[in-house]
Write a protein that holds these residues in place. Sequence first.
Motif, PDB file in Angstrom:
ATOM      1  N   LEU A 341      11.359   6.960  14.061  1.00  0.00           N
ATOM      2  CA  LEU A 341      11.944   5.727  15.227  1.00  0.00           C
ATOM      3  C   LEU A 341      13.136   5.239  14.448  1.00  0.00           C
ATOM      4  O   LEU A 341      13.979   4.787  15.098  1.00  0.00           O
ATOM      5  CB  LEU A 341      10.798   4.830  15.411  1.00  0.00           C
ATOM      6  N   ASN A 342      13.041   5.330  12.958  1.00  0.00           N
ATOM      7  CA  ASN A 342      14.369   4.378  12.561  1.00  0.00           C
ATOM      8  C   ASN A 342      15.331   5.395  12.330  1.00  0.00           C
ATOM      9  O   ASN A 342      16.430   5.049  11.610  1.00  0.00           O
ATOM     10  CB  ASN A 342      13.877   3.804  11.101  1.00  0.00           C
ATOM     11  N   ASP A 343      15.292   6.718  12.670  1.00  0.00           N
ATOM     12  CA  ASP A 343      16.398   7.764  12.211  1.00  0.00           C
ATOM     13  C   ASP A 343      16.954   7.961  13.712  1.00  0.00           C
ATOM     14  O   ASP A 343      16.365   8.716  14.600  1.00  0.00           O
ATOM     15  CB  ASP A 343      15.321   9.080  11.727  1.00  0.00           C
ATOM     16  N   LYS A 344      18.141   7.604  13.682  1.00  0.00           N
ATOM     17  CA  LYS A 344      18.860   7.696  14.974  1.00  0.00           C
ATOM     18  C   LYS A 344      19.151   8.978  15.254  1.00  0.00           C
ATOM     19  O   LYS A 344      18.915   9.308  16.722  1.00  0.00           O
ATOM     20  CB  LYS A 344      20.422   7.036  14.794  1.00  0.00           C
ATOM     21  N   ALA A 345      19.446  10.039  14.415  1.00  0.00           N
ATOM     22  CA  ALA A 345      19.561  11.441  14.892  1.00  0.00           C
ATOM     23  C   ALA A 345      18.278  12.022  15.215  1.00  0.00           C
ATOM     24  O   ALA A 345      18.307  12.658  16.182  1.00  0.00           O
ATOM     25  CB  ALA A 345      20.074  12.179  13.561  1.00  0.00           C
ATOM     26  N   ALA A 346      17.229  11.756  14.774  1.00  0.00           N
ATOM     27  CA  ALA A 346      16.043  12.050  15.210  1.00  0.00           C
ATOM     28  C   ALA A 346      15.398  11.758  16.264  1.00  0.00           C
ATOM     29  O   ALA A 346      14.940  12.607  17.271  1.00  0.00           O
ATOM     30  CB  ALA A 346      14.590  11.941  14.091  1.00  0.00           C
ATOM     31  N   VAL A 347      15.681  10.665  16.650  1.00  0.00           N
ATOM     32  CA  VAL A 347      15.560  10.069  18.059  1.00  0.00           C
ATOM     33  C   VAL A 347      16.097  10.651  19.128  1.00  0.00           C
ATOM     34  O   VAL A 347      15.890  11.179  20.163  1.00  0.00           O
ATOM     35  CB  VAL A 347      15.574   8.495  18.007  1.00  0.00           C
ATOM     36  N   LEU A 348      17.596  10.760  18.830  1.00  0.00           N
ATOM     37  CA  LEU A 348      18.383  11.227  19.938  1.00  0.00           C
ATOM     38  C   LEU A 348      18.092  12.641  20.209  1.00  0.00           C
ATOM     39  O   LEU A 348      18.395  13.005  21.276  1.00  0.00           O
ATOM     40  CB  LEU A 348      19.828  11.032  19.470  1.00  0.00           C
ATOM     41  N   PHE A 349      17.446  13.523  19.238  1.00  0.00           N
ATOM     42  CA  PHE A 349      17.537  14.960  19.417  1.00  0.00           C
ATOM     43  C   PHE A 349      15.974  14.999  20.005  1.00  0.00           C
ATOM     44  O   PHE A 349      15.986  15.911  21.073  1.00  0.00           O
ATOM     45  CB  PHE A 349      17.342  15.490  17.827  1.00  0.00           C
ATOM     46  N   THR A 350      15.038  14.277  19.352  1.00  0.00           N
ATOM     47  CA  THR A 350      13.532  14.625  19.912  1.00  0.00           C
ATOM     48  C   THR A 350      13.614  14.141  21.306  1.00  0.00           C
ATOM     49  O   THR A 350      12.784  14.576  22.064  1.00  0.00           O
ATOM     50  CB  THR A 350      12.569  13.689  18.955  1.00  0.00           C
ATOM     51  N   TYR A 351      14.356  12.751  21.673  1.00  0.00           N
ATOM     52  CA  TYR A 351      13.940  12.275  23.010  1.00  0.00           C
ATOM     53  C   TYR A 351      15.078  12.664  23.997  1.00  0.00           C
ATOM     54  O   TYR A 351      15.620  11.646  24.792  1.00  0.00           O
ATOM     55  CB  TYR A 351      13.445  10.862  23.026  1.00  0.00           C
ATOM     56  N   ALA A 352      15.854  13.726  23.712  1.00  0.00           N
ATOM     57  CA  ALA A 352      17.055  14.111  24.456  1.00  0.00           C
ATOM     58  C   ALA A 352      16.879  14.632  26.021  1.00  0.00           C
ATOM     59  O   ALA A 352      17.517  14.322  26.784  1.00  0.00           O
ATOM     60  CB  ALA A 352      18.145  15.187  23.789  1.00  0.00           C
ATOM     61  N   THR A 353      15.652  15.295  25.868  1.00  0.00           N
ATOM     62  CA  THR A 353      15.341  15.934  27.047  1.00  0.00           C
ATOM     63  C   THR A 353      14.632  15.197  28.258  1.00  0.00           C
ATOM     64  O   THR A 353      14.349  15.885  29.413  1.00  0.00           O
ATOM     65  CB  THR A 353      14.435  17.140  26.723  1.00  0.00           C
ATOM     66  N   SER A 354      14.231  14.090  27.924  1.00  0.00           N
ATOM     67  CA  SER A 354      13.683  13.249  29.082  1.00  0.00           C
ATOM     68  C   SER A 354      13.674  11.983  28.402  1.00  0.00           C
ATOM     69  O   SER A 354      13.404  11.700  27.058  1.00  0.00           O
ATOM     70  CB  SER A 354      12.151  13.933  29.486  1.00  0.00           C
ATOM     71  N   THR A 355      13.155  10.728  29.385  1.00  0.00           N
ATOM     72  CA  THR A 355      12.918   9.609  28.992  1.00  0.00           C
ATOM     73  C   THR A 355      11.318   9.261  28.672  1.00  0.00           C
ATOM     74  O   THR A 355      11.060   8.088  28.388  1.00  0.00           O
ATOM     75  CB  THR A 355      13.222   8.506  30.111  1.00  0.00           C
ATOM     76  N   HIS A 356      10.617  10.211  28.928  1.00  0.00           N
ATOM     77  CA  HIS A 356       9.129  10.211  29.116  1.00  0.00           C
ATOM     78  C   HIS A 356       8.260  10.217  27.754  1.00  0.00           C
ATOM     79  O   HIS A 356       7.290   9.617  27.780  1.00  0.00           O
ATOM     80  CB  HIS A 356       8.625  11.101  29.996  1.00  0.00           C
ATOM     81  N   GLY A 357       8.945  10.419  26.698  1.00  0.00           N
ATOM     82  CA  GLY A 357       7.967  10.444  25.482  1.00  0.00           C
ATOM     83  C   GLY A 357       8.134   9.338  24.523  1.00  0.00           C
ATOM     84  O   GLY A 357       7.272   8.737  23.933  1.00  0.00           O
ATOM     85  N   LEU A 358       9.539   8.739  24.723  1.00  0.00           N
ATOM     86  CA  LEU A 358       9.496   7.681  23.936  1.00  0.00           C
ATOM     87  C   LEU A 358       8.707   6.223  23.980  1.00  0.00           C
ATOM     88  O   LEU A 358       8.039   5.679  23.096  1.00  0.00           O
ATOM     89  CB  LEU A 358      10.868   6.903  23.806  1.00  0.00           C
ATOM     90  N   PRO A 359       8.423   6.026  25.329  1.00  0.00           N
ATOM     91  CA  PRO A 359       7.526   4.710  25.544  1.00  0.00           C
ATOM     92  C   PRO A 359       6.076   5.020  24.991  1.00  0.00           C
ATOM     93  O   PRO A 359       5.598   3.981  24.271  1.00  0.00           O
ATOM     94  CB  PRO A 359       7.246   4.888  27.080  1.00  0.00           C
ATOM     95  N   GLY A 360       5.557   6.049  24.762  1.00  0.00           N
ATOM     96  CA  GLY A 360       4.419   6.379  24.456  1.00  0.00           C
ATOM     97  C   GLY A 360       4.298   5.999  22.947  1.00  0.00           C
ATOM     98  O   GLY A 360       3.171   5.585  22.226  1.00  0.00           O
ATOM     99  N   VAL A 361       5.298   6.692  22.277  1.00  0.00           N
ATOM    100  CA  VAL A 361       5.257   6.323  20.547  1.00  0.00           C
ATOM    101  C   VAL A 361       5.238   5.100  20.443  1.00  0.00           C
ATOM    102  O   VAL A 361       4.672   4.492  19.553  1.00  0.00           O
ATOM    103  CB  VAL A 361       6.584   7.184  20.060  1.00  0.00           C
ATOM    104  N   VAL A 362       6.352   4.072  21.177  1.00  0.00           N
ATOM    105  CA  VAL A 362       6.330   2.794  20.795  1.00  0.00           C
ATOM    106  C   VAL A 362       5.092   2.256  21.028  1.00  0.00           C
ATOM    107  O   VAL A 362       4.601   1.056  20.509  1.00  0.00           O
ATOM    108  CB  VAL A 362       7.636   2.347  21.542  1.00  0.00           C
ATOM    109  N   ALA A 363       4.406   2.558  22.210  1.00  0.00           N
ATOM    110  CA  ALA A 363       3.160   1.799  22.623  1.00  0.00           C
ATOM    111  C   ALA A 363       2.099   1.908  21.346  1.00  0.00           C
ATOM    112  O   ALA A 363       1.474   1.032  21.134  1.00  0.00           O
ATOM    113  CB  ALA A 363       2.633   2.417  23.845  1.00  0.00           C
ATOM    114  N   GLY A 364       1.997   3.090  20.900  1.00  0.00           N
ATOM    115  CA  GLY A 364       1.100   3.350  19.947  1.00  0.00           C
ATOM    116  C   GLY A 364       1.221   2.518  18.674  1.00  0.00           C
ATOM    117  O   GLY A 364       0.374   2.118  18.141  1.00  0.00           O
ATOM    118  N   VAL A 365       2.685   2.465  18.189  1.00  0.00           N
ATOM    119  CA  VAL A 365       2.849   1.269  17.252  1.00  0.00           C
ATOM    120  C   VAL A 365       2.598   0.014  17.635  1.00  0.00           C
ATOM    121  O   VAL A 365       1.918  -0.885  16.935  1.00  0.00           O
ATOM    122  CB  VAL A 365       4.613   1.359  16.818  1.00  0.00           C
TER     123      VAL A 365
END
Length: 389
Positions: A341-365
């Motif tokens: 999450l603190n890696d801008k390039a990693a977030v932009l790459f990993t969550y480029a294909t949909s908006t649906h994954g990032l909320p779950g990761v953040v909710a876990g934190v």
Amino acid sequence: THTHTQPNMQPPTRFEGLSSLVASAVGVAALGCVLLLSESAVSGGTHNVASEAPVSFERFEAEVLPVWLATRRLRAQPVGSFSFVPGGPSSAYASADVAQLLYFVGQLDNYTTAEKQEWASVIDGFQNSTGFYNTPYGNLCGFQPWHATGYMASALFALGRRAKRDNQVYETIASTPSLWNKTFDPLLTRHSGEGCDSIHGCSHKIVGIPATLGLYHHGQSNATVDTFLHWWQGWVTDNLNVSSGTLCPPDQEAIKGPRTCLGAGAAIHFLLDFLDTPWPLAKRVQAFALSLQHPNTGLWDTTLDQWLNLDGVLQSVHPNASDPAARKACARFLPTAARQLNDKAAVLFTYATSTHGLPGVVAGVAVCAQAYPDLVKTVRPWKCCTPFP
């Protein structure tokens, strides 16, 4: 609480007279949520040693999240308009994803009451006259049309609103006791014929119906819905797997593996929290969830971008946060989450294909941050969760 592709794109029903209503209410297409749930065993990865040192997500809040949001925000359209993929059209799931995401990180309050209402109107614009939602993702974002109803209702809850229309099918179910078992019992069978290929997928209907009803009538006095929700809670308790404490028939666990039970269990438990109902067999749920965390990566799935990690965190911590094993589970999970999450390039790459994954990761934190605030450093307090994340 999200699952992989389901084979049947038609919204099924078990009772005569509602089939055509559901079928006309839902539009599906070939696009997809590409973040699909892997319920296979977790292996490999960077070794995480549980540490008592606080893990910071401040860079994610200040530098990474604003950039990611900018790739989805549709500036020429009403507040709350976001695209599911960069450059795409306004999407119900994107709007709901971002609403829940900002709710989890404490940034939804940056918006005025009028702006939240405008945002809610965007989501309402995808709802048709029967109360279902027109979404182009088929069953790839969950078992449809059931998942969308609960997910949109939760996003509206985060915005302080409720759906513009009630759901006619759900209202009919709630007011007709003879439909209750006919609707829910088949979803527990090995081959339900309902269009969902696992109990995890079926849980989107099992929970989507009561969640949508509970949220639509939240704060109201509605004896019909209250009676139905009381029955539903009893039905859940009566059908629990006594080994794991989750709503997961033993034959489903044998066929699909224990992680399908983890996902199905979380769907139930999010709603029980909203209904202020204690979890049945909570100690067994916690032991089961803790047993599925990978000791090296701190994850419950193969990669961080899967919602199953939220399911694992919630059920490992919620039953008894004072259990040292629960705290240790968060201490293992948080470094993995922070590295990405603190890696801008990693977030932009990993969550480029949909908006649906990032909320779950953040909710876990957020689950860990609420239970163990000394383990997490954020600019604003994070919180979890909504009734149907």
